[in-house]
Design a protein around this motif. Structure first.
Motif, mmCIF file in Angstrom:
data_model
loop_
_atom_site.group_PDB
_atom_site.id
_atom_site.type_symbol
_atom_site.label_atom_id
_atom_site.label_comp_id
_atom_site.label_asym_id
_atom_site.label_seq_id
_atom_site.Cartn_x
_atom_site.Cartn_y
_atom_site.Cartn_z
ATOM 1 N N GLU A 24 11.493 -9.451 -3.683
ATOM 2 C CA GLU A 24 11.074 -8.330 -4.533
ATOM 3 C C GLU A 24 9.581 -8.089 -4.418
ATOM 4 N N ARG A 25 9.247 -6.831 -4.255
ATOM 5 C CA ARG A 25 7.833 -6.445 -4.255
ATOM 6 C C ARG A 25 7.789 -4.985 -4.630
ATOM 7 N N THR A 26 6.653 -4.508 -5.022
ATOM 8 C CA THR A 26 6.469 -3.090 -5.319
ATOM 9 C C THR A 26 5.942 -2.398 -4.081
ATOM 10 N N ARG A 27 6.661 -1.347 -3.653
ATOM 11 C CA ARG A 27 6.223 -0.599 -2.474
ATOM 12 C C ARG A 27 4.929 0.121 -2.788
ATOM 13 N N ASP A 53 12.458 -4.199 -1.180
ATOM 14 C CA ASP A 53 12.151 -3.915 0.221
ATOM 15 C C ASP A 53 13.405 -3.418 0.946
ATOM 16 N N ARG A 65 11.754 -2.060 -4.998
ATOM 17 C CA ARG A 65 11.468 -3.406 -5.508
ATOM 18 C C ARG A 65 12.023 -4.505 -4.599
ATOM 19 N N GLU A 103 14.553 2.993 -7.089
ATOM 20 C CA GLU A 103 13.730 1.969 -7.719
ATOM 21 C C GLU A 103 14.074 0.585 -7.169
ATOM 22 N N LEU A 152 17.903 -5.460 -12.234
ATOM 23 C CA LEU A 152 17.291 -6.620 -11.583
ATOM 24 C C LEU A 152 17.679 -7.915 -12.298
ATOM 25 N N GLU A 202 15.044 -2.595 -14.754
ATOM 26 C CA GLU A 202 14.822 -3.985 -15.131
ATOM 27 C C GLU A 202 16.143 -4.666 -15.491
#
Length: 327
Positions: free
Chosen positions: A323-326, A30, A28, A24, A298, A295
């Motif tokens: 942070e990004r969502t794959r 990369d 988030r 996860e 993070l 969460e």
């Protein structure tokens, strides 16, 4: 590590949910995964090590998996060199290295840049001969005489580590622990997250995982690896689960006893891992049973970055800025 992305390490006892959390976080942030489980280095040791199958890796690159044959000896020093190269390459590409696993000495060697005492073939051969001729009990007795503290911390069944401790003590004239690094700022400014669970719940998870491994074909996996020379390996054949199944195949245990000994061995190892990692004040802990564990992790990383931003300049960009969502 100026200009490079800081790694994140996800450590802790077996069966707590480290792999799920690391996946996860890698998605988030990369990131790319770097394994730090010694037995997952071995090709073919999949079921008994709970190695994540490729189809469950979400397309995230994984490093330090399946790099050794079962006849080869896994060493902390070789891992340290190879994993360091991976981490620096990942970070130089602008991605976040996410190190995950629970092999205690491997974690300390990698993150504290442990410098290992030299080896001496003659000295090592002497202690290996004692191990071969008289077994682990004789080696353990020798270690107790030479370094009682090392004898108390190394499993009395771990002949290879006891031999190494005796070699280091003889070569340096100092206790084995004297060669260990002092805990300080982690290498590369790595942020270390620990994953744990309630003990009773974790014991239940270990029991379910052990049963599932045997149901999924652990015996057949070990039988196939035995044909590839597993018994000749110095480290692979001692892995929890594999040692017990080999004993079953050799007629020493029945299948139920092999299963029970695997469970007991895993539970005992978990207690050692917990004690080891809990002593490290740099670790920030996450409850693996919490649905919001990612969460929470993070948030801890963000807090870490915030605290650092009010102090001395950090050694590199914060991975949370990416942070990004794959997709």
């Amino acid at each position: 590590m100026t200009g490079l992305v800081r790694p994140v390490a996800v450590v802790g006892p077996t069966a707590t949910g480290k792999s799920d959390l690391a996946l996860e976080l890698a998605g988030r942030l990369d990131g790319e995964i770097v394994n730090i489980d010694a037995m997952q280095l071995y090709r073919g040791m999949d079921i008994g090590t709970a190695k994540l199958p490729p189809e469950q890796r979400r397309g995230i690159p994984h490093h330090q998996l399946d790099v050794l044959d079962v006849t080869e000896t896994a060493t902390v020093a070789a891992y340290q060199s190879a994993a360091s190269t991976d981490i620096e390459a990942i970070s130089s590409r602008g991605r976040t290295p996410v190190v995950v696993g629970g092999s205690m000495m491997y974690v300390q060697a990698l993150l504290d840049q442990w410098e290992f005492p030299a080896t001496d073939p003659v000295v090592r051969a002497k202690w290996e001969l004692l191990l071969a001729e008289r077994g682990t009990s004789a080696v353990h007795e020798a270690l107790q005489r030479a370094d009682s503290a090392a004898a108390a911390t190394i499993l009395p069944t771990d002949g290879r580590r006891m031999v190494r401790a005796l070699e280091v003590v003889e070569l340096t004239g100092r206790p084995f622990a004297a060669s260990a690094p002092v805990i300080g700022e982690p290498r590369w400014g790595t942020r270390i997250l620990g994953v744990d669970r309630d003990t009773a719940e974790l014991d239940e998870r270990i029991a379910r995982r052990t049963a599932a491994m045997f149901e999924q074909g652990l015996v057949d996996e070990v039988r196939g690896l035995a044909d590839q020379g597993l018994r000749a390996g110095q480290t692979a054949r001692r892995a929890i689960g594999y040692a017990q199944v080999l004993a079953f195949l050799d007629g020493e245990y029945d299948l139920d006893e092999a299963r029970e000994r695997t469970f007991i061995g895993t539970r005992r190892y978990v207690r050692r891992q917990r004690s080891w990692f809990r002593r490290d004040p740099r670790v920030r802990w996450v409850d693996g049973a919490d649905p919001a564990a990612a969460e929470t992790a993070l948030s801890l990383l963000a807090d870490w970055a915030g605290r650092e931003s009010t102090g001395p300049a950090s050694s590199g960009p914060d991975p949370l800025t990416k942070e990004r969502t794959r997709s």
